[in-house]
Design a protein around this motif. Structure first.
Motif, PDB file in Angstrom:
ATOM      1  N   ASP A 153       0.868  -1.172   0.000  1.00  0.00           N
ATOM      2  CA  ASP A 153       0.000   0.000   0.000  1.00  0.00           C
ATOM      3  C   ASP A 153       0.911   1.229   0.000  1.00  0.00           C
ATOM      4  O   ASP A 153       1.797   1.340   0.843  1.00  0.00           O
ATOM      5  CB  ASP A 153      -0.887  -0.013   1.241  1.00  0.00           C
ATOM      6  N   VAL A 154       0.691   2.109  -0.936  1.00  0.00           N
ATOM      7  CA  VAL A 154       1.558   3.274  -1.106  1.00  0.00           C
ATOM      8  C   VAL A 154       0.778   4.544  -0.770  1.00  0.00           C
ATOM      9  O   VAL A 154      -0.350   4.733  -1.245  1.00  0.00           O
ATOM     10  CB  VAL A 154       2.078   3.352  -2.564  1.00  0.00           C
ATOM     11  N   GLY A 155       1.373   5.403   0.029  1.00  0.00           N
ATOM     12  CA  GLY A 155       0.793   6.715   0.272  1.00  0.00           C
ATOM     13  C   GLY A 155      -0.152   6.807   1.445  1.00  0.00           C
ATOM     14  O   GLY A 155      -1.051   7.645   1.454  1.00  0.00           O
ATOM     15  N   GLY A 156       0.029   5.997   2.448  1.00  0.00           N
ATOM     16  CA  GLY A 156      -0.860   6.060   3.608  1.00  0.00           C
ATOM     17  C   GLY A 156      -0.267   5.335   4.783  1.00  0.00           C
ATOM     18  O   GLY A 156       0.908   4.975   4.785  1.00  0.00           O
ATOM     19  N   GLU A 157      -1.113   5.108   5.783  1.00  0.00           N
ATOM     20  CA  GLU A 157      -0.631   4.475   7.012  1.00  0.00           C
ATOM     21  C   GLU A 157      -0.702   2.958   6.982  1.00  0.00           C
ATOM     22  O   GLU A 157      -0.363   2.299   7.957  1.00  0.00           O
ATOM     23  CB  GLU A 157      -1.404   5.003   8.227  1.00  0.00           C
ATOM     24  N   PHE A 158      -1.142   2.390   5.856  1.00  0.00           N
ATOM     25  CA  PHE A 158      -1.253   0.939   5.745  1.00  0.00           C
ATOM     26  C   PHE A 158      -0.037   0.352   5.038  1.00  0.00           C
ATOM     27  O   PHE A 158       0.602   1.010   4.243  1.00  0.00           O
ATOM     28  CB  PHE A 158      -2.544   0.572   5.000  1.00  0.00           C
ATOM     29  N   GLU A 159       0.258  -0.927   5.342  1.00  0.00           N
ATOM     30  CA  GLU A 159       1.410  -1.610   4.740  1.00  0.00           C
ATOM     31  C   GLU A 159       1.065  -2.285   3.424  1.00  0.00           C
ATOM     32  O   GLU A 159       1.854  -2.261   2.486  1.00  0.00           O
ATOM     33  CB  GLU A 159       1.919  -2.710   5.680  1.00  0.00           C
ATOM     34  N   TYR A 160      -0.084  -2.948   3.397  1.00  0.00           N
ATOM     35  CA  TYR A 160      -0.478  -3.753   2.239  1.00  0.00           C
ATOM     36  C   TYR A 160      -1.915  -3.453   1.863  1.00  0.00           C
ATOM     37  O   TYR A 160      -2.698  -2.951   2.668  1.00  0.00           O
ATOM     38  CB  TYR A 160      -0.343  -5.251   2.545  1.00  0.00           C
ATOM     39  N   GLY A 161      -2.238  -3.832   0.641  1.00  0.00           N
ATOM     40  CA  GLY A 161      -3.600  -3.680   0.179  1.00  0.00           C
ATOM     41  C   GLY A 161      -3.949  -4.747  -0.837  1.00  0.00           C
ATOM     42  O   GLY A 161      -3.068  -5.397  -1.405  1.00  0.00           O
ATOM     43  N   ALA A 162      -5.240  -4.912  -1.044  1.00  0.00           N
ATOM     44  CA  ALA A 162      -5.741  -5.834  -2.055  1.00  0.00           C
ATOM     45  C   ALA A 162      -7.013  -5.232  -2.640  1.00  0.00           C
ATOM     46  O   ALA A 162      -7.802  -4.630  -1.907  1.00  0.00           O
ATOM     47  CB  ALA A 162      -6.042  -7.198  -1.437  1.00  0.00           C
ATOM     48  N   VAL A 163      -7.176  -5.384  -3.936  1.00  0.00           N
ATOM     49  CA  VAL A 163      -8.390  -4.925  -4.605  1.00  0.00           C
ATOM     50  C   VAL A 163      -8.909  -6.081  -5.452  1.00  0.00           C
ATOM     51  O   VAL A 163      -8.147  -6.686  -6.216  1.00  0.00           O
ATOM     52  CB  VAL A 163      -8.126  -3.697  -5.500  1.00  0.00           C
ATOM     53  N   PHE A 164     -10.188  -6.361  -5.289  1.00  0.00           N
ATOM     54  CA  PHE A 164     -10.849  -7.409  -6.054  1.00  0.00           C
ATOM     55  C   PHE A 164     -11.973  -6.764  -6.858  1.00  0.00           C
ATOM     56  O   PHE A 164     -12.844  -6.113  -6.277  1.00  0.00           O
ATOM     57  CB  PHE A 164     -11.391  -8.499  -5.122  1.00  0.00           C
ATOM     58  N   VAL A 165     -11.938  -6.929  -8.166  1.00  0.00           N
ATOM     59  CA  VAL A 165     -12.949  -6.349  -9.043  1.00  0.00           C
ATOM     60  C   VAL A 165     -14.021  -7.401  -9.302  1.00  0.00           C
ATOM     61  O   VAL A 165     -13.718  -8.513  -9.751  1.00  0.00           O
ATOM     62  CB  VAL A 165     -12.323  -5.876 -10.373  1.00  0.00           C
ATOM     63  N   LEU A 166     -15.251  -7.019  -9.013  1.00  0.00           N
ATOM     64  CA  LEU A 166     -16.399  -7.920  -9.124  1.00  0.00           C
ATOM     65  C   LEU A 166     -17.438  -7.295 -10.046  1.00  0.00           C
ATOM     66  O   LEU A 166     -17.666  -6.087 -10.004  1.00  0.00           O
ATOM     67  CB  LEU A 166     -16.994  -8.162  -7.734  1.00  0.00           C
ATOM     68  N   LYS A 167     -18.055  -8.121 -10.854  1.00  0.00           N
ATOM     69  CA  LYS A 167     -18.982  -7.630 -11.865  1.00  0.00           C
ATOM     70  C   LYS A 167     -20.254  -7.031 -11.271  1.00  0.00           C
ATOM     71  O   LYS A 167     -20.746  -6.005 -11.747  1.00  0.00           O
ATOM     72  CB  LYS A 167     -19.339  -8.763 -12.822  1.00  0.00           C
ATOM     73  N   ASP A 168     -20.798  -7.675 -10.223  1.00  0.00           N
ATOM     74  CA  ASP A 168     -22.086  -7.247  -9.684  1.00  0.00           C
ATOM     75  C   ASP A 168     -22.266  -7.818  -8.274  1.00  0.00           C
ATOM     76  O   ASP A 168     -21.358  -8.457  -7.724  1.00  0.00           O
ATOM     77  CB  ASP A 168     -23.221  -7.692 -10.606  1.00  0.00           C
ATOM     78  N   LEU A 169     -23.446  -7.609  -7.704  1.00  0.00           N
ATOM     79  CA  LEU A 169     -23.716  -8.086  -6.344  1.00  0.00           C
ATOM     80  C   LEU A 169     -23.706  -9.601  -6.231  1.00  0.00           C
ATOM     81  O   LEU A 169     -23.276 -10.145  -5.211  1.00  0.00           O
ATOM     82  CB  LEU A 169     -25.047  -7.527  -5.846  1.00  0.00           C
ATOM     83  N   ASP A 170     -24.168 -10.300  -7.256  1.00  0.00           N
ATOM     84  CA  ASP A 170     -24.098 -11.761  -7.235  1.00  0.00           C
ATOM     85  C   ASP A 170     -22.643 -12.227  -7.175  1.00  0.00           C
ATOM     86  O   ASP A 170     -22.307 -13.159  -6.436  1.00  0.00           O
ATOM     87  CB  ASP A 170     -24.785 -12.368  -8.460  1.00  0.00           C
ATOM     88  N   GLY A 171     -21.784 -11.572  -7.942  1.00  0.00           N
ATOM     89  CA  GLY A 171     -20.360 -11.887  -7.899  1.00  0.00           C
ATOM     90  C   GLY A 171     -19.743 -11.539  -6.554  1.00  0.00           C
ATOM     91  O   GLY A 171     -18.859 -12.246  -6.058  1.00  0.00           O
ATOM     92  N   TYR A 172     -20.210 -10.446  -5.948  1.00  0.00           N
ATOM     93  CA  TYR A 172     -19.724 -10.043  -4.624  1.00  0.00           C
ATOM     94  C   TYR A 172     -20.048 -11.137  -3.615  1.00  0.00           C
ATOM     95  O   TYR A 172     -19.204 -11.520  -2.805  1.00  0.00           O
ATOM     96  CB  TYR A 172     -20.391  -8.720  -4.233  1.00  0.00           C
ATOM     97  N   TRP A 173     -21.276 -11.668  -3.676  1.00  0.00           N
ATOM     98  CA  TRP A 173     -21.664 -12.737  -2.755  1.00  0.00           C
ATOM     99  C   TRP A 173     -20.821 -13.993  -2.985  1.00  0.00           C
ATOM    100  O   TRP A 173     -20.371 -14.639  -2.033  1.00  0.00           O
ATOM    101  CB  TRP A 173     -23.153 -13.042  -2.884  1.00  0.00           C
TER     102      TRP A 173
END
Length: 134
Positions: free
Chosen positions: A44-64
């Motif tokens: 994670d760059v530019g803040g107080e956190f060390e690491y980050g993760a981003v998951f791209v999901l198509k819609d709410l069904d995919g989120y579930w």
């Protein structure tokens, strides 16, 4: 599309092998969950956190699907006890004015169905964001 973001700091007592196992488990989520369109796990760059993760999901069904996948549960079980602070949030281009409430409802449903997960989350020293229990 829904971009589910996680930012976190490991406890000082977390060993290098534990850290690598947790990060590898996050990467496995991205690779193994069909609903994940894209993902990134890293520093994670530019803040107080060390690491980050981003998951791209198509819609709410995919989120579930993402939330209830076995690989996600595995990451929770091994990773959450290692964290000092954690924040999650979502960015979306959905036009639905109720999208935030619908995302919160998915998380509530998940916590209701999994008391062990709720206990892990309750034990975190600091946890805020869209997936924090209400």
């Amino acid at each position: 599309m829904i971009y589910h973001h996680n930012r976190f700091v490991f406890k000082k007592t977390t060993t290098a092998p534990q850290r690598e196992e947790a990060l590898a488990s996050l990467r496995n989520q991205g690779a193994s969950i069909d609903a994940v369109v894209r993902y990134v796990v890293g520093k994670d760059v530019g803040g107080e956190f060390e690491y980050g993760a981003v998951f791209v999901l198509k819609d709410l069904d995919g989120y579930w699907e993402y939330l209830t996948a076995p690989s996600h549960a595995h990451t929770d079980r091994i990773g959450l006890p290692l964290l000092e602070s954690f924040v999650s949030y979502d960015t979306t281009d959905e036009d639905d004015p109720d999208i935030a409430q619908k995302i919160a409802a998915l998380h509530t449903r998940r916590y209701t169905a999994d008391p062990a997960l709720r206990r892990l989350v309750a034990a975190l020293p600091s946890y805020t964001g869209s997936s924090a229990p209400r």
